[in-house]
Design an enzyme around this catalytic site. Structure first.
Site, PDB file in Angstrom:
ATOM      1  N   LYS A 153       0.358  -1.006  -0.412  1.00  0.00           N
ATOM      2  CA  LYS A 153      -0.118   0.589   0.460  1.00  0.00           C
ATOM      3  C   LYS A 153       1.034   1.015   0.377  1.00  0.00           C
ATOM      4  O   LYS A 153       2.033   1.470   0.716  1.00  0.00           O
ATOM      5  CB  LYS A 153      -1.092   0.064   1.145  1.00  0.00           C
ATOM      6  CG  LYS A 153      -1.773  -0.927   1.476  1.00  0.00           C
ATOM      7  CD  LYS A 153      -2.893  -0.952   0.508  1.00  0.00           C
ATOM      8  CE  LYS A 153      -3.996  -2.237   0.737  1.00  0.00           C
ATOM      9  NZ  LYS A 153      -5.250  -2.870  -0.511  1.00  0.00           N
ATOM     10  N   LYS A 179       1.455  -9.567  -2.479  1.00  0.00           N
ATOM     11  CA  LYS A 179       0.399  -9.024  -3.367  1.00  0.00           C
ATOM     12  C   LYS A 179      -0.145  -8.278  -4.119  1.00  0.00           C
ATOM     13  O   LYS A 179      -0.152  -7.412  -3.711  1.00  0.00           O
ATOM     14  CB  LYS A 179      -0.854 -10.360  -2.796  1.00  0.00           C
ATOM     15  CG  LYS A 179      -1.982 -10.306  -3.293  1.00  0.00           C
ATOM     16  CD  LYS A 179      -3.606 -10.120  -2.403  1.00  0.00           C
ATOM     17  CE  LYS A 179      -4.821  -9.708  -2.909  1.00  0.00           C
ATOM     18  NZ  LYS A 179      -4.791  -8.447  -3.777  1.00  0.00           N
ATOM     19  N   ASP A 181      -2.271  -4.661  -5.719  1.00  0.00           N
ATOM     20  CA  ASP A 181      -3.401  -4.548  -5.017  1.00  0.00           C
ATOM     21  C   ASP A 181      -4.311  -4.875  -6.198  1.00  0.00           C
ATOM     22  O   ASP A 181      -3.722  -5.092  -7.615  1.00  0.00           O
ATOM     23  CB  ASP A 181      -3.538  -3.323  -4.432  1.00  0.00           C
ATOM     24  CG  ASP A 181      -4.767  -3.619  -3.521  1.00  0.00           C
ATOM     25  OD1 ASP A 181      -4.200  -2.664  -2.200  1.00  0.00           O
ATOM     26  OD2 ASP A 181      -5.420  -4.389  -3.399  1.00  0.00           O
ATOM     27  N   LYS A 311     -12.932  -5.180   7.771  1.00  0.00           N
ATOM     28  CA  LYS A 311     -13.557  -4.154   7.176  1.00  0.00           C
ATOM     29  C   LYS A 311     -14.216  -3.693   6.152  1.00  0.00           C
ATOM     30  O   LYS A 311     -15.425  -3.124   6.167  1.00  0.00           O
ATOM     31  CB  LYS A 311     -12.336  -2.918   6.765  1.00  0.00           C
ATOM     32  CG  LYS A 311     -11.846  -3.509   5.073  1.00  0.00           C
ATOM     33  CD  LYS A 311     -10.721  -2.135   4.411  1.00  0.00           C
ATOM     34  CE  LYS A 311      -9.971  -2.419   3.215  1.00  0.00           C
ATOM     35  NZ  LYS A 311      -9.537  -2.021   2.195  1.00  0.00           N
TER      36      LYS A 311
HETATM   37  C1  CAP Z   1      -7.403  -5.811   1.679  1.00  0.00           C
HETATM   38  C2  CAP Z   1      -7.482  -5.007  -0.294  1.00  0.00           C
HETATM   39  C3  CAP Z   1      -8.231  -6.180  -0.619  1.00  0.00           C
HETATM   40  C4  CAP Z   1      -9.548  -6.906   0.068  1.00  0.00           C
HETATM   41  C5  CAP Z   1     -10.819  -6.995  -0.725  1.00  0.00           C
HETATM   42  C6  CAP Z   1      -8.105  -4.066  -0.242  1.00  0.00           C
HETATM   43  O1  CAP Z   1      -6.309  -4.220   2.062  1.00  0.00           O
HETATM   44  O2  CAP Z   1      -6.069  -5.130  -0.708  1.00  0.00           O
HETATM   45  O3  CAP Z   1      -8.281  -5.882  -2.212  1.00  0.00           O
HETATM   46  O4  CAP Z   1      -9.453  -7.566   1.014  1.00  0.00           O
HETATM   47  O5  CAP Z   1     -12.123  -7.575  -0.276  1.00  0.00           O
HETATM   48  O6  CAP Z   1      -8.012  -3.164  -1.322  1.00  0.00           O
HETATM   49  O7  CAP Z   1      -8.920  -3.603   0.753  1.00  0.00           O
HETATM   50  P1  CAP Z   1      -6.172  -4.432   3.439  1.00  0.00           P
HETATM   51  P2  CAP Z   1     -12.386  -8.740   0.382  1.00  0.00           P
HETATM   52  O8  CAP Z   1      -5.960  -5.474   3.920  1.00  0.00           O
HETATM   53  O9  CAP Z   1      -5.095  -2.593   3.678  1.00  0.00           O
HETATM   54  O10 CAP Z   1      -7.644  -3.797   4.030  1.00  0.00           O
HETATM   55  O11 CAP Z   1     -11.209  -9.643   0.755  1.00  0.00           O
HETATM   56  O12 CAP Z   1     -13.506  -8.562   0.799  1.00  0.00           O
HETATM   57  O13 CAP Z   1     -12.691  -9.697  -1.284  1.00  0.00           O
HETATM   58 MG    MG Z   2      -7.016  -4.909  -1.987  1.00  0.00          MG
END
Ligand code: CAP
Ligand code: MG
Length: 431
Positions: A153, A179, A181, A311
């Site tokens: 991030k 990973k 994003d 979240k």
């Molecule tokens: C989490 C994340 C994932 C979400 C996707 C984001 O980042 O990379 O894409 O988890 O949601 O972009 O929000 P954080 P889900 O770890 O910084 O929150 O897993 O519900 O599909």
């Molecule tokens: Mg993400």
């Protein structure tokens, strides 16, 4: 109306055969429409019918009529479809039938597709996961704890150089998988092949330094031919993983990319961005259970299933139901609003818990979901007050504390990185 024949598609005496595809709906009819009329419309429009009787309808075609065989007073409807209606290895066509026009019919106010039961004759047309949970653990040599991943991030924007620097800190700090994003692909500031080359150099360095196995969930999401080109590059670099945003890339493309991943024995990490556009509303759309079942059928190795403490909106019962369905050989639904599903020889898919996680939330995550999962911690690592290396160490320390049955607070007394994470976030559930 005299020209209608919808109720010809309702037969409450009918018992479906094991060879039929079954669909389970929650139906809210428009005013003035009975549940039976609504169920008939759904079975008709998703198989061979339309709004009026037809001069072209001959007795031989009757065998292709879907049948609504179960209707409950609160709008649960089950429909049986003869397999001849479908091109068995064509997911887009299957969804165009049972998840197509029916969502837009005026007589149906709301419609939610809760589950699809795939018969063995259909399942046998699909590879399923290439590696499965055991295979992914074997690649990474990680046993007895959740596999960990971190998204660098900010989500996008870092140059390749800065991205690689963070990758080194995250992986050398103890995270197993780096990973991308979901919205990082090949933007000007971080082009795909340059990033692949830089991160693979980091991984080679760390594997030499630590003897640990690392992997890169690089996002190949793109137009299909370009995605194929990127997959070939990943294989050339010897990385065992790819990541695909399976919903924005599309079901047909996912089938194509799965075939190529098979040729190179690559494990697929399925990101589900876009699912909440249609899974979130209780009364209308399609459940994440159906998305996860289609993903197992086609053959992803990991899929995001939600985090009960994160979240994103995720009901614990739904997360656990999906986790059961993608990992068990024969899925017996814990809740009644799903079908029993025999998966034949398809391997299990590794459930991913992600979204707002940080060390303070890992005990609760493991308590609810167990340890045979992949935990993604993005901001919870790269937001650590002492930087990503310490953030990674704090995640591993939290997992060590859980394994030893020690509270995080007690473990933090002798592990400063974990203490710093707890000082910043405590056990907060971000939203
Ligand atoms: C989490 C994340 C994932 C979400 C996707 C984001 O980042 O990379 O894409 O988890 O949601 O972009 O929000 P954080 P889900 O770890 O910084 O929150 O897993 O519900 O599909
Ligand atoms: Mg993400």
């Amino acid at each position: 109306m005299k020209f209608e024949w919808y109720t010809d598609f309702v037969d409450l005496e009918y018992t479906p055969s094991s060879d039929e595809l079954l669909a389970f709906f929650k139906v809210t009819p428009d005013k003035g429409i009975t549940l039976e009329e609504a169920a008939g419309r759904i079975a008709s429009e998703s198989s061979i019918g339309t709004w009026t009787t037809l001069t072209t309808m001959t007795p031989d075609l009757k065998k292709l009529m879907a049948k609504a065989y179960y209707i409950s007073a609160d709008g649960l409807v089950k429909i049986a479809y003869p397999l001849e209606l479908f091109e068995l290895d064509n997911i887009p066509q299957i969804l165009s039938s049972v998840a197509g026009n029916i969502f837009g019919m005026r007589a149906i106010k709301f419609l939610k597709l809760l589950d699809i039961r795939f018969p063995r004759k259909l399942i046998d047309h699909y590879r399923g996961p290439e590696h499965g949970i055991e295979g992914v653990r074997r690649i990474l040599k990680v046993y007895g704890r959740p596999i960990t991943a971190t998204v660098v991030k900010p989500k996008v924007g870092l140059t390749t150089e800065r991205y690689a620097e963070e990758a080194y800190k995250i992986l050398s700090g103890g995270i197993d998988l780096l990973k991308d994003d979901e919205n990082l692909s090949s933007q000007g500031f971080n082009p795909f092949e340059k990033r692949l080359n830089a991160v693979m150099k980091v991984i080679e360095k760390i594997e030499r330094e630590t003897g640990e196995k690392k992997g890169y969930l690089i996002n190949v999401t793109a137009e299909t031919r370009e995605a194929e080109r990127r997959i070939k590059l990943v294989a050339d670099y010897g990385n065992p993983f790819i990541m695909i945003d399976i919903l924005t890339v599309g079901w047909g493309a996912l089938q194509t990319l799965r075939e190529l991943a098979h040729d190179y024995k690559l494990a697929i990490h399925a990101h589900r961005a876009f699912h909440a556009a249609f899974t979130r509303m209780k009364e209308h759309g399609m459940t994440m259970l159906v998305v996860a079942k289609l993903a197992r059928l086609i053959g992803v190795d990991h899929i995001h299933v939600g985090s009960p403490v994160g979240k994103m909106e995720a009901k614990t019962m739904d997360v656990l139901n999906i986790q059961k369905c993608i990992t068990e050989k024969t899925y017996e639904p814990a809740t009644f609003k799903a079908f029993k599903q025999d998966w034949g020889n398809l391997k299990p898919v590794l459930p991913v818990s992600s979204g707002g996680l940080h060390p303070g939330l890992l005990p609760e995550t493991v308590k609810i979901m167990g340890t045979d999962i992949l935990i993604q911690v993005g901001g919870g690592v790269t937001g650590h007050p002492a930087g990503s290396f310490s953030g990674a160490r704090a995640v591993r320390q939290a997992l060590d504390a859980i394994k030893e049955g020690v509270s995080l607070e007690e473990y933090a007394e002798t592990h400063p990185e974990l203490k710093q994470a707890l000082d910043k976030w405590g056990h907060v559930r971000p939203k």
